[in-house]
Design a protein around this motif. Sequence first.
Motif, short mmCIF file in Angstrom:
data_model
loop_
_atom_site.label_atom_id
_atom_site.label_comp_id
_atom_site.label_asym_id
_atom_site.label_seq_id
_atom_site.Cartn_x
_atom_site.Cartn_y
_atom_site.Cartn_z
N ARG A 165 2.10 6.56 -4.14
CA ARG A 165 2.16 6.92 -2.66
C ARG A 165 2.73 8.16 -2.04
NH1 ARG A 165 2.29 6.77 2.17
NH2 ARG A 165 4.08 6.21 3.45
N PHE A 166 3.68 8.48 -2.75
CA PHE A 166 4.74 9.62 -2.09
C PHE A 166 4.02 10.89 -2.83
CE2 PHE A 166 7.01 6.67 -0.29
CZ PHE A 166 7.59 7.19 0.73
N LEU A 218 13.44 4.94 2.09
CA LEU A 218 12.82 3.75 1.59
C LEU A 218 13.22 2.69 1.13
CD1 LEU A 218 9.43 3.79 1.26
CD2 LEU A 218 9.97 4.27 -1.28
N ARG A 225 13.15 -5.38 4.59
CA ARG A 225 11.93 -6.38 4.20
C ARG A 225 12.33 -7.39 3.35
NH1 ARG A 225 6.97 -2.42 4.95
NH2 ARG A 225 5.83 -4.30 4.69
N CYS A 226 13.42 -7.52 2.90
CA CYS A 226 14.01 -8.57 1.98
C CYS A 226 13.67 -8.21 0.42
CB CYS A 226 13.48 -9.89 2.30
SG CYS A 226 13.89 -10.45 4.06
N ARG A 233 9.34 -13.48 -6.11
CA ARG A 233 8.37 -12.79 -5.21
C ARG A 233 6.90 -13.37 -5.72
NH1 ARG A 233 5.99 -7.59 -5.33
NH2 ARG A 233 6.63 -6.90 -2.97
N MET A 236 0.43 -10.96 -2.78
CA MET A 236 -0.89 -11.13 -1.89
C MET A 236 -1.98 -10.92 -2.73
SD MET A 236 -1.54 -8.29 0.83
CE MET A 236 -2.79 -8.62 2.14
N LYS A 237 -2.16 -10.29 -3.79
CA LYS A 237 -3.36 -10.20 -4.69
C LYS A 237 -2.87 -10.41 -6.01
CE LYS A 237 -5.35 -6.77 -1.45
NZ LYS A 237 -5.53 -5.21 -1.05
N ILE B 112 6.63 2.98 4.76
CA ILE B 112 5.52 2.40 4.12
C ILE B 112 5.52 2.49 2.50
CG2 ILE B 112 3.12 2.37 4.09
CD1 ILE B 112 3.00 3.32 7.01
N GLU B 118 -3.31 -2.94 4.14
CA GLU B 118 -2.91 -4.42 4.22
C GLU B 118 -2.05 -4.67 3.31
OE1 GLU B 118 -6.74 -6.50 3.27
OE2 GLU B 118 -6.74 -5.88 1.35
N ASP B 120 0.63 -3.03 2.14
CA ASP B 120 2.07 -2.90 2.80
C ASP B 120 2.42 -4.10 3.76
OD1 ASP B 120 4.14 -0.85 3.11
OD2 ASP B 120 3.78 -1.33 5.04
N VAL B 121 1.49 -4.55 4.59
CA VAL B 121 1.94 -5.53 5.50
C VAL B 121 2.16 -6.77 4.86
CG1 VAL B 121 0.99 -6.74 7.36
CG2 VAL B 121 0.40 -4.64 7.30
N GLY B 122 1.60 -6.89 3.65
CA GLY B 122 1.88 -8.22 2.71
C GLY B 122 3.30 -7.99 2.10
N PHE B 123 3.75 -6.97 2.03
CA PHE B 123 4.96 -6.72 1.23
C PHE B 123 6.10 -7.62 1.52
CE2 PHE B 123 9.18 -4.09 0.35
CZ PHE B 123 8.81 -3.95 -0.87
N GLY B 124 6.28 -7.70 2.64
CA GLY B 124 7.75 -8.43 3.23
C GLY B 124 7.45 -9.93 2.80
N VAL B 139 -1.07 -11.49 7.23
CA VAL B 139 -1.44 -10.15 7.22
C VAL B 139 -2.51 -9.81 8.18
CG1 VAL B 139 -2.66 -8.47 6.01
CG2 VAL B 139 -0.81 -9.46 4.96
N GLY B 171 4.07 -4.77 9.67
CA GLY B 171 4.61 -5.36 8.06
C GLY B 171 5.92 -6.23 8.47
N MET B 175 6.66 -11.09 8.82
CA MET B 175 7.66 -11.98 8.31
C MET B 175 8.10 -13.11 9.37
SD MET B 175 9.87 -8.99 6.21
CE MET B 175 10.93 -10.01 5.32
#
Lengths: 270, 297, 293
Positions: A165-166, A218, A225-226, A233, A236-237, B112, B118, B120-124, B139, B171, B175
Amino acid sequence: MLRDITLGQYYPADSVIHKLDPRVKLFGTMLYIISLFCFRGIVALLAATVFLFAVIRLSKVPFRFMVKGLRTIMILMLITAVFNLFLTPGEELVSFWKLKITAEGLKNAIVMAVRLTYLILGTSVMTLTTTPNQLTDGLEKALAPLSKIGVPVHAIAMMMSIALRFIPILIEETDKIMKAQMARGADFETGNLIAKVKNMIPLLVPLFVSAFRRADDLAMAMEARCYHGGSGRTKMKPLRYQKRDGLAYLTVTAYLGVVLVCRWFLPWPM
Amino acid sequence: MDAWGRGTVICMSIIRARQLVHEYIRRDEEGNVESISTALDHVDLDVKQGDFIAILGHNGSGKSTLAKHINALLTPSEGTLYVDGMDTSAEENIFPVRQAAGMVFQNPDNQIIASVVEEDVGFGPENIGVPTEEIWRRVEESLAAVGMTKYRHHSPNKLSGGQKQRVAIAGVVAMQPKCIVLDEPTAMLDPNGRADVIRTAHELNREKGVTIILITHYMEEVVDADKVFVMDSGKVVMQGTPRQIFSQVGKLKEYRLDVPQVTILADLLRQSGINIPIGVLTRQELVEAVLRAAQIS
Amino acid sequence: MSIILDKVNYIYSPDTAYQIQALRDINLEIKDGQFIGIIGHTGSGKSTLIQHLNGLMRATSGAIYFHGLDIYDEDFELRELRNRVGLVFQYPEHQLFETTIFDDVCFGPQNQGLTKEEAGLRAFEALRSVGLPEELYYQSPFDLSGGQKRRVAIAGVLAMKPEVLILDEPTAGLDPAGRDEILDLIARMHRERGMTVILVSHSMEDVAKYVDRIVVMNQGQVLYDGVPREVFRHYRELEKIGLAAPQVTYLMHELAAAGLKVDAEATTVEEARACLMEALTGVSSARRDIHRE
């Protein structure tokens, strides 16, 4: 300038290959590479060709995108071919001056060229149809057993995806700092090697300072964000094998089988 | 309830700081204390559930330090801070506190994490162990709440600053926090991006009842807040409605802040003897006041 | 003596799918001693434009003349141009790299080929003019506050003694007082040294308060070019492209529309006050013309 560099050149399309689980693509590519280095004989070559072009066709990535990847290694390929051509001892075909081309040399040159081309084409099918994120996800899941012996697989995968990403952000930043220092009369082009390295200081110091600041920010944002490592963990996918993934494994294994059979029983003419 | 929050009445405060102190201790290479700077100096502060709060203050006034306390990124050197009834200094409360009070930072690029919006929004939600199907639902809801659904498959690198900040807000929303702290979310944005982010914050406050704590030094962003706190050298030096705060132009200038142009103009006119009421905030109000004054004269 | 842009075009990544025309037929004349504000939303081409003025970017087509000389001519020294046209980028404090503030400010003059002593003198002068306390000169620039860092970075360009000073959003991320300090500093440079100043900004209020000419950029083109009152007269059109006039301009227009006899084109708080006092009390002595040299 630097912004022309593109990394992880994913080609978005809706194909079976795109949909495959990244683990399949990773292991599949590995098996394919093995097949390239152990094939012998024209039948095996034919099998490899059919397999490669079938996959390319299925991926719906235009062929010219694939060829792009080849251009960069053209020189390497030529050098390898030339060395093979002239330096392999054996039955002489033609000779001029001190150089001679042998039948073995010719054969080696062709085989090497084919191997390299197929290797690049095959791996670019993987990178073109898999997003960097899917790749890291795939690696994380594929290497998960290693975490039992203490390898920080989750951390490595997270680092890889953050780096991906960076990298574009840092490239842009490098461009900006370079220009700003040039506006102050900095010179990044002329001078000998030592002068050049010294001239890089006004670029490198701010770049490192910025990278550290970003890393700090970061880390804080992730904590907020925990984030607390891989334990507990959810995903999501999540990666789950589908029917098509099984089929893909079967196909690749069958293909490797064909190549091995040819190597042992039909090695003609190699 | 008494002034210290003790008593039998159920406390409505989502944030309650009592004599909160934070000291940054700087050490030299041997670990000896080189200097101590007090970033928060005995702060008392109450935020009611569902309010839109603004915290003003110049750079270095301690407002960002306060924000980090609310998210348990920092813990009190002295005093206490309760977030949604939880003491932030207790180790076991860290994750519940961070879940209850989300945080959006200044630099849109540096918060980010994923390469796809999407994800990233799911990260938390991933971090707090939300089941997969639920993550997807959240999300979708969060992206819709900030108006970024259209960009869900995009790379954050291709978005504008204002869009990135809205992704960051999504994001946090995913939560399902009771409270969102925005630490100078607009400082690096252009006017359009700024307006978008502030509008999004107001919508979340109105429609989802999320408590918003907006830290900023852009005065125009503060006008619609329910309550404003002004900080200076680690202390809360003013608090009240925007009107109460902006009626004290001179005092704000002292704290290195300024006031909206219309408020300054109204103040100047009043000083010159024109009959304009104190604490004019919007253009509409000033137009009406000037027209009234014109009729009289 | 001026900078003239003649039909300047700039295209990013030409002949690819990502081709973007960042500048379209820009014609501009920047006269000596002007204080110009360039406004436009993100992506309007303003940053690209200013990088052409000191030769950091090369136009795809068109010509740029500096004091009558074509800067794309083979004999033209681009380095010399960069010495004379100083460019302060956004967040300039991100370019600090030396161990002391003083050394960092010396970087520019030393690249100009000045001796250590001369460069040092220039650095002293520049640091004094940005108002940095002398006891900080030999400290690390990384220990300063945000506003101070920015002043050091601006000093780094000022030390090169440019004739033209270009600043890309010099107040981004600063608090109100910090913002006023930087803008006052820039205005003083303009006033006292007769430097040509080009200020790129998002803030209409800032631009209206300081500059004597505004260039509005939109989609790579110059949309308006004139004195602030003239440009802000188009406040409705400015809104359409995502910009706005200063708050007071709206206020005055609304008052005028409501039937009050006021000059609807006031662009600063001071102008608005003078004109409202006149309208409300009938005394025009309060009116002060704002001179901007």
